[in-house]
Design a protein around this motif. Sequence first.
Motif, mmCIF file in Angstrom:
data_model
loop_
_atom_site.group_PDB
_atom_site.id
_atom_site.type_symbol
_atom_site.label_atom_id
_atom_site.label_comp_id
_atom_site.label_asym_id
_atom_site.label_seq_id
_atom_site.Cartn_x
_atom_site.Cartn_y
_atom_site.Cartn_z
ATOM 1 N N UNK A 109 0.893 -1.180 0.039
ATOM 2 C CA UNK A 109 0.020 0.030 -0.007
ATOM 3 C C UNK A 109 0.786 1.155 -0.101
ATOM 4 N N UNK A 110 0.353 2.437 -0.612
ATOM 5 C CA UNK A 110 1.271 3.743 -0.643
ATOM 6 C C UNK A 110 1.363 4.184 0.694
ATOM 7 N N UNK A 111 0.217 4.606 1.696
ATOM 8 C CA UNK A 111 0.419 5.260 2.723
ATOM 9 C C UNK A 111 1.112 4.477 3.749
ATOM 10 N N UNK A 112 2.143 5.314 4.413
ATOM 11 C CA UNK A 112 2.966 4.695 5.443
ATOM 12 C C UNK A 112 3.009 5.866 6.643
ATOM 13 N N UNK A 113 3.773 5.423 7.375
ATOM 14 C CA UNK A 113 3.985 6.206 8.629
ATOM 15 C C UNK A 113 4.737 7.505 8.224
ATOM 16 N N UNK A 114 5.911 7.327 7.520
ATOM 17 C CA UNK A 114 6.630 8.461 7.179
ATOM 18 C C UNK A 114 5.931 9.605 6.516
ATOM 19 N N UNK A 115 4.950 9.189 5.352
ATOM 20 C CA UNK A 115 4.140 10.051 4.809
ATOM 21 C C UNK A 115 3.224 10.820 5.909
ATOM 22 N N UNK A 116 2.637 10.251 6.743
ATOM 23 C CA UNK A 116 1.703 10.727 7.507
ATOM 24 C C UNK A 116 2.507 11.920 8.639
#
Length: 313
Positions: free
Chosen positions: A130-137
């Motif tokens: 999946x694309x969303x990860x903790x770094x992006x958040x």
Amino acid sequence: MTVHIPVLAAEAIGFLDPQPGATVVDCTFGAGGHSRLLADRIGADGTLIAIDRDPDAERHFDEFAAEAACHTRFVRASFAEGLRLLVDEGVRADGVLMDLGISSMQVDTRERGFAYAYDAPLDMRMDPTQELDAREIVNTWDQRRIAQMLRQLGEERHAGRIAAGIVRAREQHPIETTTELVDVITAAVPAPARFAGGHPAKRSFQAIRIAVNGELDQIDEALPLAWELLRVDGRFAGISFHSLEDRRVKRFLVDRAQGCICPPELPVCVCDREPAAALMSRKSIQPSAGEIADNPRARSARLRGARKLREGM
């Protein structure tokens, strides 16, 4: 083979009471600890269907399936997606087990970035595709959104201070690792709170992980599907690890166990509502002191279950 200690195993198996020849669904296979116990009970004529979105879980399943005495099937999907697939196929189950939250397998794989105790890239994805990860958040969400997430999903008292600290830190350079994030959180939390109630980053990491994986939305979608999948007299068991999960499971089961909902001032029932479930216990089942001593990660686990009395709801 990886050694995995399933939480509340005897209690969960007792709730499900799987019989020889039964069809049982393990919605969150993980390393397969509960599934192994279920497979032993349902025997050669039984079928165990495992669901998990983590590719590491699929590798554990291959080991499990090679040894299992029963028929086996693996569905690579989130538990909500997997249950939807089974419902659409017309599968009916005698038992459904839902072991929520993060698995020990994921925590102990340091490079997955789930744990605040290890230095690793910020990730926290249960499905690495999946694309969303903790770094992006952490690096792209605005301060208000981060604070709201920490408050709602982590029940973090210092959500505003932590969100402000994250935004200040990332203005200097992106926050790339779990250790960098832990340092930012620790610095933002007032000194007296750093030494009370466990690690200062615990609630923030929980919140970010839940947001990355959409865990609460998954639960809300999956519970009705799990119930629909059950045959009449089939049994559901759900293990949760924090209050946000447990409240959802409790509310879902209690609602189905409720009979008449007429106002108390009415002399007779006019709603004709009958319970669709019989609760396995009035309160959640918690690990014994002995289990917690053997497996400290079991400390926050709560088990709830119900037997399906009729179709509908």
